[in-house]
Design a protein around this motif. Structure first.
Motif, mmCIF file in Angstrom:
data_model
loop_
_atom_site.group_PDB
_atom_site.id
_atom_site.type_symbol
_atom_site.label_atom_id
_atom_site.label_comp_id
_atom_site.label_asym_id
_atom_site.label_seq_id
_atom_site.Cartn_x
_atom_site.Cartn_y
_atom_site.Cartn_z
ATOM 1 N N CYS A 1113 -4.857 -8.760 3.838
ATOM 2 C CA CYS A 1113 -4.900 -7.305 3.930
ATOM 3 C C CYS A 1113 -6.348 -6.863 3.725
ATOM 4 N N THR A 1114 -6.819 -5.991 4.607
ATOM 5 C CA THR A 1114 -8.205 -5.534 4.579
ATOM 6 C C THR A 1114 -8.235 -4.020 4.658
ATOM 7 N N LEU A 1115 -9.055 -3.404 3.802
ATOM 8 C CA LEU A 1115 -9.319 -1.967 3.846
ATOM 9 C C LEU A 1115 -10.809 -1.790 4.116
ATOM 10 N N GLU A 1116 -11.164 -1.165 5.250
ATOM 11 C CA GLU A 1116 -12.551 -0.923 5.606
ATOM 12 C C GLU A 1116 -12.899 0.526 5.313
ATOM 13 N N ILE A 1117 -14.000 0.731 4.607
ATOM 14 C CA ILE A 1117 -14.480 2.067 4.269
ATOM 15 C C ILE A 1117 -15.752 2.293 5.071
ATOM 16 N N ARG A 1118 -15.718 3.309 5.920
ATOM 17 C CA ARG A 1118 -16.827 3.551 6.816
ATOM 18 C C ARG A 1118 -17.892 4.403 6.130
ATOM 19 N N LYS A 1119 -19.131 3.876 6.094
ATOM 20 C CA LYS A 1119 -20.281 4.585 5.543
ATOM 21 C C LYS A 1119 -19.937 5.312 4.250
ATOM 22 N N PRO A 1120 -19.635 4.570 3.204
ATOM 23 C CA PRO A 1120 -19.192 5.220 1.965
ATOM 24 C C PRO A 1120 -20.326 6.014 1.319
ATOM 25 N N SER A 1121 -19.949 6.972 0.516
ATOM 26 C CA SER A 1121 -20.860 7.775 -0.307
ATOM 27 C C SER A 1121 -20.457 7.579 -1.761
ATOM 28 N N PRO A 1122 -21.241 8.086 -2.686
ATOM 29 C CA PRO A 1122 -20.863 7.934 -4.113
ATOM 30 C C PRO A 1122 -19.494 8.511 -4.429
ATOM 31 N N PHE A 1123 -19.062 9.464 -3.620
ATOM 32 C CA PHE A 1123 -17.737 10.048 -3.880
ATOM 33 C C PHE A 1123 -16.623 9.087 -3.539
ATOM 34 N N ASP A 1124 -16.894 8.022 -2.758
ATOM 35 C CA ASP A 1124 -15.866 7.043 -2.410
ATOM 36 C C ASP A 1124 -15.677 6.009 -3.509
ATOM 37 N N GLY A 1125 -16.506 6.054 -4.567
ATOM 38 C CA GLY A 1125 -16.312 5.122 -5.670
ATOM 39 C C GLY A 1125 -15.037 5.442 -6.434
ATOM 40 N N GLY A 1126 -14.448 4.426 -7.051
ATOM 41 C CA GLY A 1126 -13.223 4.613 -7.820
ATOM 42 C C GLY A 1126 -12.412 3.353 -7.861
ATOM 43 N N THR A 1127 -11.165 3.490 -8.287
ATOM 44 C CA THR A 1127 -10.235 2.358 -8.404
ATOM 45 C C THR A 1127 -9.348 2.331 -7.180
ATOM 46 N N TYR A 1128 -9.341 1.208 -6.444
ATOM 47 C CA TYR A 1128 -8.526 1.043 -5.243
ATOM 48 C C TYR A 1128 -7.400 0.071 -5.562
ATOM 49 N N THR A 1129 -6.217 0.395 -5.069
ATOM 50 C CA THR A 1129 -5.012 -0.398 -5.349
ATOM 51 C C THR A 1129 -4.354 -0.758 -4.036
ATOM 52 N N CYS A 1130 -3.920 -2.037 -3.936
ATOM 53 C CA CYS A 1130 -3.128 -2.498 -2.790
ATOM 54 C C CYS A 1130 -1.730 -2.807 -3.309
ATOM 55 N N LYS A 1131 -0.723 -2.174 -2.718
ATOM 56 C CA LYS A 1131 0.657 -2.313 -3.182
ATOM 57 C C LYS A 1131 1.500 -2.882 -2.057
ATOM 58 N N ALA A 1132 2.267 -3.970 -2.389
ATOM 59 C CA ALA A 1132 3.153 -4.620 -1.421
ATOM 60 C C ALA A 1132 4.592 -4.453 -1.892
ATOM 61 N N VAL A 1133 5.483 -4.039 -0.977
ATOM 62 C CA VAL A 1133 6.878 -3.757 -1.332
ATOM 63 C C VAL A 1133 7.777 -4.354 -0.271
ATOM 64 N N ASN A 1134 8.820 -5.114 -0.736
ATOM 65 C CA ASN A 1134 9.915 -5.477 0.166
ATOM 66 C C ASN A 1134 11.230 -5.295 -0.581
ATOM 67 N N SER A 1135 12.324 -5.767 0.011
ATOM 68 C CA SER A 1135 13.650 -5.514 -0.577
ATOM 69 C C SER A 1135 13.871 -6.281 -1.874
ATOM 70 N N LEU A 1136 13.033 -7.309 -2.157
ATOM 71 C CA LEU A 1136 13.240 -8.116 -3.367
ATOM 72 C C LEU A 1136 12.351 -7.670 -4.515
ATOM 73 N N GLY A 1137 11.388 -6.799 -4.258
ATOM 74 C CA GLY A 1137 10.543 -6.346 -5.351
ATOM 75 C C GLY A 1137 9.234 -5.799 -4.841
ATOM 76 N N GLU A 1138 8.258 -5.647 -5.737
ATOM 77 C CA GLU A 1138 6.974 -5.108 -5.354
ATOM 78 C C GLU A 1138 5.896 -5.733 -6.249
ATOM 79 N N ALA A 1139 4.648 -5.658 -5.790
ATOM 80 C CA ALA A 1139 3.500 -6.171 -6.546
ATOM 81 C C ALA A 1139 2.287 -5.376 -6.124
ATOM 82 N N GLU A 1140 1.285 -5.302 -7.010
ATOM 83 C CA GLU A 1140 0.084 -4.566 -6.689
ATOM 84 C C GLU A 1140 -1.107 -5.198 -7.405
ATOM 85 N N VAL A 1141 -2.273 -5.055 -6.778
ATOM 86 C CA VAL A 1141 -3.542 -5.489 -7.369
ATOM 87 C C VAL A 1141 -4.524 -4.344 -7.187
ATOM 88 N N GLU A 1142 -5.552 -4.318 -8.036
ATOM 89 C CA GLU A 1142 -6.508 -3.235 -7.942
ATOM 90 C C GLU A 1142 -7.910 -3.765 -8.262
#
Length: 1174
Positions: A1113-1142
């Motif tokens: 899984c890839t998230l591309e941020i185009r020409k970021p600025s200081p306002f794009d800083g922060g905590t990013y989370t990737c969340k995966a969900v299916n019928s058996l459960g869910e998991a996330e990383v940040e």
């Protein structure tokens, strides 16, 4: 509803009349197929015998309706049992008894509680006759619905009942598949003895819709009867014997021929005579079945008694006969005789005699002699409108006579135009006002003869008493035409051969012999030839009408003062409408000169309804007053018209350019000397380049003022401008062009002024060229500085410098200075660009910092033979020292090229080899300050083949293979194997399995009897190995062998909840450069991936792009600025459960050549810089 049939009234009233008998063929139906006429009563001979004087048993005598045709007697099984439980009826109609002429209503009710729609109700008489088609004067059907009680009420009302309305009726209600029926009886009693009427007229059937509709009518027989000459009377014939031997199809013909009026009764009696006679104990000889006698004759009834002592009584229609002059009784031994003298039609009845408890009966038929024509009709001629009478004489008074026109019976009701007058034996047909349609052959028919004549109705000669007169009428006045003729006939008015129709303006009157035509407010179109034509006459009365009107000039379309404006050089065609009848003479003049020449430039064209003043190519001298004069026999008219010739204005003087800017100028001009006779509405401005011939319009809306500022010109190019004047007529010619002028402007201030370096006595500044330089170009820059606390600016470079970097020297250590830079060109110096902060003249030590690119934070992979070119930026002051080591040893510069600069270092390998793989350590040092970074470089190649491939087992059509991984994996992980097979006969290799990950496999679906070799290729990220390892021995698929039974394996459950196999990593990004966040996840079913920033879901944001491939899984941020800083989370969900990383993303900005976190604050004129700008 057709009227019930009538039976001849008896002379004496009976309290219990005999059963009703229907006439054959009633309601227009013919006899049945076997020739017998259908009977419609259910009474029997026994019922007739039991009828006694004073008896009132009517219900047993009428079992069916005389309204229905062809119904047989209603059997007991056909009657419905009204005592049974009703399916739909709430209240059933009940039978009743009324007198002749009274009304009665039968009511049936149906409850609608459980019904979804209205039920269907039908009323019948007898079994099948639907009374819905008989609704009329004597029968009404009605239905109502009560909403509160939800009850349908159906009513049948019989109005002015007649005697033969009695009978059995039936009401039938239907709803979907439910049917309910109820029968009831109606009895109609006689009120008193009816007067004696003619039997033939009593059995007449007239047209439908009349009061006596539905009765028997012999006119049809008369119409179909051939016209015969009157023949002498035939000798008396026994009709009774003729009927007995005749065919049933001839009954009606015999009845009409011999004057039988009650054919139905006779047929019923004939039927009874055919029954077997019963032997009687009281009578030795009974009455004959029937007797016949002529009207006025005498009849003898005779019986013989077995016992002469038995009392004997005679009855007529159930009433006892008493001795009188008409009825004579005689006794001769056992014979008893009854004489009936002077028999009349009323004596036609049923007679019976009783002896004790027994009786015998007979029928008496009284035959009326035929009516003959004693004086026939005569041919007649008459005029239209006359009263016409046709007379005939017959042998009997008040006889029934039928009148015919061209073989069609004439209607003689109250609405008919034909009337019949009867005076004894004389019958006269009267036609009040004869018409041409009365031309025909008229005939009269009786029972014993007929006569005919021809009637001719013609026109009376017409005389014109007062003809139409020619008239001359003034326009708008009333036109009146009048004529008088000798006959009172209608007529038509014509104008010029066209028929005139009455309207709001045209009135046509006819009173007696006078005809008038009045036209209100006459028009020109009313002029012409008029003619009156009487109807039915080939005569016309003509006249001529002439409409006159004084001449008049219509100037409604001209302006105030009758002024007409014309543009110079154009053609004027001024059309003036005129009116007048006859067409007036038209003359034009200007001053004292009449315009008579039709070929002159100024002339007049005249027409019947208008005059046109024509001026070809109008000139200013044509302006003036023109006079038009009209004249005809009704008068004259004159008008004056003012002609004004206008033109476009003269061109304005040449404009003057008073000021010039970068791409604009300011121009002024004076109005034109002559405005063309119309006020100046505005001006158009055009410009062009001096070397060009194409002018360009600058404004599309008129300019009211005499000054304008053209814009959007090209700097440094010479231009000219000119002006057009505009009035209501048009646009003038252009003015003379202005003197050429060139727009010029100074440049904009230099940009990105920044400190490059500082020493104890110098300050080095750098900047970028101005954003806008202009056509004058850029000659150089002037650098100025001043010490803090003073306002005196000192020029650092006496001569212009064309470079964007300059070092100010000779500065005292520790002082602070402000610096500004100006750009200079031919138009002068630009506005200065000022450094926002004072600069301290003292050298500054900046710690070293390596800005390792994002893609080098992971293993850098390249294939053998590819080039490696890595650029690693860094920072530090003074210039840092850079050193490289590979796997802890210094880098061999003969194999790897390294180049260092002030801001970055480059490592370059032209053709990578596997020996270049390893860990590279970089160290940047400024004095005692050090920064380090490590880069892993992996050079990969294709792997070697697997080590050993052997056949582990052969069974059935399957072969099990095993092998060992290759010794040389190409410096990359083995991603799979490709297995191929070859038949020993052909040794052609075919791929069986690709991208196989294990080191053992089973090859299936091999051909029995063949021998196979197998080989395997190893595969990594670079591709397949160059060589393959082949099995030493072959595998033979034996034809006969043991049957291999596949082992049973339980299905493996591949489902699992989402789990991240590679988490997100905290990342630093440079503002303005794209960056990506990566992680990998697995799960089955395939999980749904959601990206969040600071726990807020990222959706429909163009700055972000999300990818997913094989669990990565890839998230591309185009020409970021200081306002794009922060905590990013990737969340995966299916019928058996869910998991996330940040992870955390920090965006840093390059400022003064140093990467600092956050968004910097720039002074006016500065902008953000990237490392590539230095």
């Amino acid at each position: 509803m057709p009227e019930p049939t009538k039976k001849a009234d008896e002379t004496e009233a009976e309290t219990a009349p005999p059963p009703e008998q229907n006439k054959p063929g009633e309601d227009g139906n013919p006899p049945n197929k076997d020739g017998n006429v259908s009977e419609m009563t259910s009474s029997s001979e026994d019922e007739d015998d039991t009828s006694t004087a004073g008896g009132t048993n009517r219900s047993g005598e009428r079992k069916d309706s005389v309204w229905s045709t062809g119904d047989g007697p209603q059997e007991e099984g056909d009657k419905q049992d009204n005592s049974q439980k009703s399916l739909l009826f709430v209240e059933k109609p009940k039978g009743g008894t009324i007198s002749v002429g009274q009304n009665i209503t039968f009511i049936a009710k149906v409850e609608a509680q459980d019904l979804l729609r209205k039920p269907t109700v039908k009323w019948f008489k007898g079994k099948w006759m639907d009374l819905a088609s008989k609704v009329g004067k004597h029968l009404q059907l009605k239905e109502t619905f009560e909403r509160q009680t939800k009850m349908y009420t159906f009513e049948m009302q019989i109005i002015k009942a007649k005697e033969n309305y009695a009978g059995n009726y039936r009401c039938e209600v239907t709803y979907k598949d439910k049917v309910d029926s109820c029968s009831f009886d109606l009895e109609v009693q006689e009120t008193s003895a009816a007067p004696s009427i003619d039997i033939r007229s009593a059995f007449k059937r007239s047209g439908e819709g009349q009061e006596d509709a539905g009765e028997l009518d012999f006119s049809g027989l008369l119409k179909r009867r051939e016209v015969k000459q009157q023949e002498p009377e035939e000798p008396d014939v026994d009709v009774w014997e003729i009927l007995k031997s005749a065919s049933p199809n001839d009954y009606e013909k015999i009845a009409f021929q011999y004057g039988i009026t009650d054919l139905r009764g006779m047929l019923k009696r004939l039927k009874r005579t055919r029954r077997e006679e019963k032997k009687s104990a009281a009578f030795a000889k009974i009455l004959d079945p029937a007797y016949q006698v002529d009207k006025g004759g005498r009849v003898r009834f005779s019986v013989e008694l077995a016992d002469p002592t038995v009392e004997l009584k005679w009855y007529r229609n159930g009433q006892e006969i008493r001795p009188s002059g008409k009825y004579i009784f005689e006794h001769k031994g056992n014979e008893r005789i009854l004489f009936v003298n002077n028999c009349m039609l009323t004596d036609d009845a049923r007679y019976h005699v009783t002896a004790g408890d027994e009786k015998c009966s007979t029928e008496l038929f009284v035959r009326e002699p035929p009516v003959i024509v004693t004086k026939g009709l005569e041919d007649t001629n008459a005029y239209i409108g006359d009263k016409i009478e046709l007379s005939v004489e017959v042998s009997e008074d008040d006889a029934n006579v039928k009148w015919f026109k061209n073989g069609v019976e004439l209607p003689l009701d109250s609405k008919s135009r034909y009337k019949v007058k009867v005076e004894g034996k004389k019958h006269t047909l009267i036609i009040e006002e004869g018409t041409k349609s009365d031309n025909a052959t008229y005939s009269v028919m009786t029972t014993g003869g007929q006569s005919c004549c021809k009637l001719k109705v013609g026109l009376r000669p017409l005389k014109i008493l007062h003809p139409l007169e020619d008239q001359t009428v003034r326009l708008g006045k009333e036109l009146s035409l009048k004529c008088e003729i000798s006959e009172n006939v209608e007529g038509k008015w014509y104008k010029n051969g066209q028929l005139l129709q009455p309207s709001d303006r045209i009135k046509i009157y006819h009173k007696g012999r006078i005809h008038r035509l009045i036209v209100d407010k006459s028009l020109i179109e009313d002029d012409g030839e008029y003619m009156f034509v009487p109807d039915a006459y080939n005569v016309n009365i003509p006249c001529k009408v002439h409409i006159i009107d004084p001449p008049k000039i219509h100037l409604d379309g001209l302006g105030d003062g009758n002024t007409v404006t014309v543009v110079a050089g154009t053609k004027l065609r001024l059309e003036i409408p005129v009116s007048g009848e006859p067409a007036p003479k038209i003359m034009w003049s200007r001053g004292d000169k009449w315009l008579m020449d039709p070929a002159a430039r100024i002339r007049a064209d005249n027409y019947p309804d208008s005059s046109c003043l024509v001026i070809d190519s109008a000139e200013r001298d044509d302006s003036g007053v023109y006079r038009i004069m009209l004249k005809n026999e009704a008068g004259e008219d004159t008008a004056h018209i003012n002609i004004k010739v206008v033109d476009i204005p003269d061109p304005p003087p040449a404009p003057i350019v008073v000021d010039v800017g970068e791409d604009w100028c300011i121009m002024n001009w004076e109005p034109p000397v002559y405005d063309g006779g119309s006020p100046i509405l505005g001006y158009y401005i055009e410009r062009k380049k001096k070397q060009s011939s194409r002018w360009m319009r600058l404004n599309f809306d008129l300019i009211k003022e005499t000054t304008f500022e053209p814009k959007k010109m090209i700097e440094g190019v010479a231009y000219e401008v000119r002006v057009f004047a505009v009035n209501a007529i048009g646009t003038s010619k252009p003015s003379e062009p202005s003197k050429p002028f060139v727009p010029l402007a100074v440049t904009s201030p230099p940009t990105c002024l920044a400190v490059d370096s500082v020493t104890d006595t110098t300050v080095t500044m750098k900047w970028r060229p101005p954003d806008q330089i202009g056509a004058a170009g850029l000659d150089g820059y002037v650098i100025e500085y001043c010490f803090e606390g003073t306002e005196e600016w000192i020029v650092a470079n006496p001569e212009l410098t064309d470079k964007t970097k300059f070092t100010i020297t000779g500065l005292p250590t520790g002082s602070k200075i402000f610096v500004r830079v100006r750009a200079v060109n031919a138009a002068g110096a630009s506005e200065p660009r000022l450094h926002p902060q004072p600069i301290l003249v003292k050298e500054v030590i900046e710690p070293p910092k390596i800005r390792l690119p994002r893609h080098l934070k992971q293993t850098y992979v390249r294939r053998v033979g590819e080039a490696v070119n890595l650029v690693i930026p860094f920072q530090g002051r003074p210039r840092p020292k850079v050193s490289w080591k590979k796997n802890g040893a210094h880098v061999d510069k003969n194999q790897i090229n390294i180049r260092n600069s002030e801001n970055d270092t480059i490592i370059f390998i032209r053709k990578a080899e596997r020996i270049h793989s390893g860990k590279y350590d970089m160290k940047v040092k400024v004095d005692n300050l050090v920064d380090k970074a490590t880069i892993e470089i992996q050079i990969v190649d294709r792997p070697g083949p697997p080590q050993i491939v052997k056949i582990a087992d052969v069974w059935g059509e399957n072969v099990a293979l095993e092998w060992q991984p290759p010794k040389d994996d190409g410096n990359a992980n083995i991603t799979g194997y490709t297995i191929q097979k070859a038949d020993k006969k052909s040794m052609e290799w075919f791929t069986v399995i690709e991208h196989y990950h294990r080191t053992s496999a089973t090859i299936t679906e091999l051909i029995i009897g063949n021998e196979y070799f197998f080989r395997i290729f190893a595969e990594n990220m670079c591709g397949l190995s160059e060589d393959a390892t082949r099995t030493m021995e072959s595998a033979v698929i034996a034809k006969d062998g043991k049957v291999y039974k596949n082992p049973v394996y339980e299905d493996f459950n591949f489902n699992e909840p989402p789990m991240f196999t590679q988490p997100l990593v905290n990342t630093y990004a440079v503002s303005g450069y794209n960056t990506t966040l990566n992680c990998s996840v697995r799960g089955n079913p395939k999980p749904k991936i959601t990206w969040m920033k600071n726990k807020i879901v990222i959706m429909n944001d163009p700055r972000y792009r999300m990818f997913g491939n094989q669990g990565v899984c890839t998230l591309e941020i185009r020409k970021p600025s200081p306002f794009d800083g922060g905590t990013y989370t990737c969340k995966a969900v299916n019928s058996l459960g869910e998991a996330e990383v940040e992870c955390k993303l920090e965006v840093k900005v390059i400022y003064h050549g140093v990467i600092t976190p956050g968004e910097p604050i720039f002074s006016a004129g500065q902008k953000q810089l990237h490392s590539k700008d230095f």
